[in-house]
Design an enzyme around this catalytic site. Structure first.
Site, short mmCIF file in Angstrom:
data_model
loop_
_atom_site.label_atom_id
_atom_site.label_comp_id
_atom_site.label_asym_id
_atom_site.label_seq_id
_atom_site.Cartn_x
_atom_site.Cartn_y
_atom_site.Cartn_z
N ALA B 55 -46.95 -21.63 -7.79
CA ALA B 55 -47.88 -21.05 -8.77
C ALA B 55 -48.75 -22.17 -9.31
O ALA B 55 -48.26 -23.26 -9.59
CB ALA B 55 -47.12 -20.37 -9.91
N GLU B 56 -50.05 -21.89 -9.47
CA GLU B 56 -51.03 -22.90 -9.88
C GLU B 56 -50.64 -23.63 -11.15
O GLU B 56 -51.00 -24.80 -11.33
CB GLU B 56 -52.41 -22.26 -10.14
CG GLU B 56 -53.13 -21.72 -8.94
CD GLU B 56 -52.85 -20.25 -8.78
OE1 GLU B 56 -51.67 -19.85 -8.66
OE2 GLU B 56 -53.84 -19.48 -8.76
N ASN B 57 -49.95 -22.94 -12.04
CA ASN B 57 -49.66 -23.58 -13.32
C ASN B 57 -48.57 -24.63 -13.25
O ASN B 57 -48.28 -25.28 -14.26
CB ASN B 57 -49.32 -22.54 -14.38
CG ASN B 57 -48.13 -21.69 -14.00
OD1 ASN B 57 -48.01 -21.27 -12.86
ND2 ASN B 57 -47.25 -21.45 -14.93
#
Lengths: 243, 228, 228, 243
Positions: B55-57
């Site tokens: 996930a990008e975060n």
């Protein structure tokens, strides 16, 4: 004589921020990693003409994004609702839904705010570059899209890249789990996000933490931001109901 | 394309689209799933396939969501949901997260789309008439993942084709899409030649049925299979 | 400059050079000390001054060395020595380490030099006749630290001046040096005007004594102090 | 089905490295963080025409740099002594002393090896860029020095910068404290250095570890290299006398 970086209140820590400042706000979007108490203090300070630099910005209030169900979400939209911010540089300023309209979209539609939408990877790398002494770099992201408009391109080994520039700010408001009194920071889980890079890219870095400890209270293997980057530290009250 | 055609058979639902897309995820891959139908792929992995979700975060190796009310705000995914804590995860900041994406280390990304063109252009971040949109990590993922798989409905209201000759919406990345899985078809994009190759159709659907609902011209290499 | 002059008084030893240089290190600063005389500064900090030592290989906040035989190979400094484990340190990789340097976050670096020119050019990584040298972190430090302090002997054998009009050795960085502390003088460099300002001399030395051993012309602003 | 990245021996892990390969070797220089067993296996493999990419390279054997006093130092000079390497790209190839001559300086003087000396910050940033999809960036370091010769320069806001390019390799030999079976790595102390960046920049990354654990055996907060970057893992024998 250790330099004292600890401030007694969120209000004191932001008190000297003048109108017209550029302000990086850490986290990803959502409650985790967001310097919520510093944001509220900045809103209460009331200074205007601010440029906000964030990532996912102002979509939690209307969609609940990244907030526990039982809490009223707080997001960067507050600075547009209050009229303090006139510009935002971010990657994700609006949710897919427009009902109700987010504060940022409202300000944009009413021509009260400029919205500069940057691909997320480019945004974080521009911030990182500002802290790392790199004035510009080439990225493949955004080539052939509206992001490339008016931008310099260059080929390397047959692929086209965009030239992107470092993005600095006057202040960074960031969030960490722990600080030691020197200013070393420890993060937890996905709350890192934009916080560590922003800490390096602003003239003044102000950090909101759950706990301040003595040197050694953070494992040397777990320091996520070096003390050199941190100017001011404020500890939350014990039992603060906000995440 | 905008005439009201009568569908020859039911279209797949969102879960079935995700299930079909999930069949193309290779064991051991590092995978980033977009919001919406793509996120559902995680529920339909074939037996024996183990993926590393990114996930990008800033998390790798998460699995399913925490039970309602038990989410940890410090373990979020890029869609703003809260996964469970599981062994083997890794947390990192956004610099590292986008090094992974920009550096071409994501094996597959599954994304939604507003439009995909015959040469693989993708538009998925802004509807022109709204005038404002959110890019997030989509441009980085589309431009740099090793394989870009689109999972979406084939048409929008009034049977307007989302698979077009040229995107009229602002692009996310040009010439990036490898495969499209919709509610009526699986289409591979031969980007080098600008060909859309129909690989599978939904049960009860024919090549012509799908072509009638697709603005861009379709092609076939040998037999067209059944989506399942 | 190569005539054999008789020194008017003893020159400072290496420790005394380091002690004088250490007086210019400001409390709370992040400091990188080069190998040799600069490294000795740590032994002579004025009371009440607390610094954060940075080493290029990825540690901030270390202090003195471990006792002989008790060094930990996984806690090294950039000189290849083994500091003690102390509270408040931070470990990081080389990317982060040079972000700190290149980004201008090192308050002061103290380096050795082969030559320094009147406009602050620094040469400290290669003797031309050897034809090969080691740059290490020196170019990054010299070009990017907020303040560059040189701690060195004033001359080399035969009283050849290391403070020159123009460096003849390959540069480490142009126009970077702020101050030079030697065994006979303290000199500030006014880079904007290309002036070398003599601030202090060793006990028993005069302006003329120092000038006689310095290729570049010296200047003074008011009184010249005594090194102590 | 978890992909098995574990190899039973250092020899097996490097067995397919062909002549002419470019090889990144992790660590900083000195014993900590150096993939010493992998290096010895590569030397024993005997393949030639290698380009070595390291940082401080080949100075420990003659000076003891970064090695405990009671051990015979091992360094990258071995590939020049054996005649396997014909080029090194590094920041610190020779010690200040020339008595005795280091293996790299000897090979350079005898015209058996090319030596490309890069400022350390530029070297690590070039490696990092290779892994991060950035083909080129601007740095202030090296301007006005021999490093700038033949290089493109450009001004940003009145300061001059050099254009530097990403540096890739065929293989990275790196060292970590722990790996989990997926390939996530944990580092310790100053052994990080060049290891994490090199892991991202090579086609094949091979890691030497003290211990292999199950997923969860490394705290998610302490993962220094993501499993995605790691191709092969070899565990040292218990009680290995080398650091």
């Amino acid at each position: 004589m250790p330099v004292n970086k600890t401030f007694n209140s969120f209000a004191d820590a932001v008190a000297d921020i003048p109108p017209g400042s550029s302000i990086m706000i850490g986290g990803f979007g959502g409650a985790g990693g967001q310097p919520t108490r510093l944001m509220l203090a900045l809103r209460d300070l009331g200074v205007g003409d601010l440029t906000i630099i964030g990532n996912v910005a102002g979509i939690s209030k209307t969609t609940g994004y990244g907030w526990p169900d039982d809490l009223e979400p707080i997001d960067q939209g507050m600075f547009f609702e209050s009229g303090q911010a006139t510009k935002i540089i971010c990657s994700f300023p609006v949710p897919s839904t427009t009902n109700p309209l987010s504060e940022i979209e409202k300000a944009w539609r009413e021509d009260r705010a400029e919205v500069d939408i940057v691909p997320q990877g480019t945004l974080i790398e521009r911030i990182r570059s500002a802290g790392a002494g790199i004035p510009a770099f080439y990225t493949p992201t955004g080539v052939g899209t509206p992001t490339a408009e008016g931008r310099e391109t260059r080929e390397f080994e047959g692929r086209t890249y965009l030239l992107e520039h470092a993005l600095h700010a006057d202040y960074a408001l960031i969030r960490a789990q722990k600080a030691d009194t020197r200013g070393n920071l420890q993060y937890i889980g996905t709350s890192r996000a934009f916080n560590p890079a922003m800490a390096t890219a602003a003239k003044v870095t102000i950090v909101e933490v759950d706990e301040i400890v003595e040197p050694g209270g953070i494992d040397a293997e777990r320091v996520g931001t070096l003390s050199t980057y941190v100017d001011r530290i404020v500890q939350r009250e014990a039992g603060d109901p906000l995440p | 394309m905008t005439q009201n055609l009568i569908d020859p058979a039911p279209r797949l639902d969102r879960a079935a689209i995700a299930k079909r897309a999930a069949r193309d995820l290779v064991d051991g891959s590092t995978v980033n799933l977009g919001i919406g139908i793509p996120a559902l792929c995680a529920d339909f992995l074939p037996a024996g396939v183990e993926l590393r979700y990114h996930a990008e975060n800033g998390v790798l190796g998460f699995e399913d969501l925490a039970p309602p009310g038990e989410g940890d705000p410090n373990l979020m995914d890029a869609g703003g949901k809260f996964p469970r804590h599981v062994p083997g995860m890794a947390f990192f900041d956004s610099v590292e997260s986008f090094n992974l994406i920009r550096g071409g280390h994501i094996d597959v990304t599954v994304l939604g789309a507003l439009q995909v063109s015959r040469n693989g252009d993708l538009a998925n971040w802004m509807i022109p008439k709204r005038g404002i949109g959110s890019i997030g990590g989509a441009m980085d993922l589309a431009a740099n993942a090793r394989r870009v798989l689109i999972a979406m409905e084939h048409t929008v209201r009034g049977d307007i084709s989302k698979i077009v000759n040229e995107c009229t919406f602002p692009l996310t990345a040009p010439a990036c899409v490898d495969e499209i899985v919709t509610d009526i078809a699986v289409i591979e994009i031969d980007r080098a030649r600008g060909r859309l190759v129909l690989k599978e159709v939904a049960p009860g659907w024919s090549f012509d049925d799908v072509q009638a609902r697709t603005e861009a011209e379709l092609d076939a290499d040998g037999t067209v299979g059944l989506m399942a």
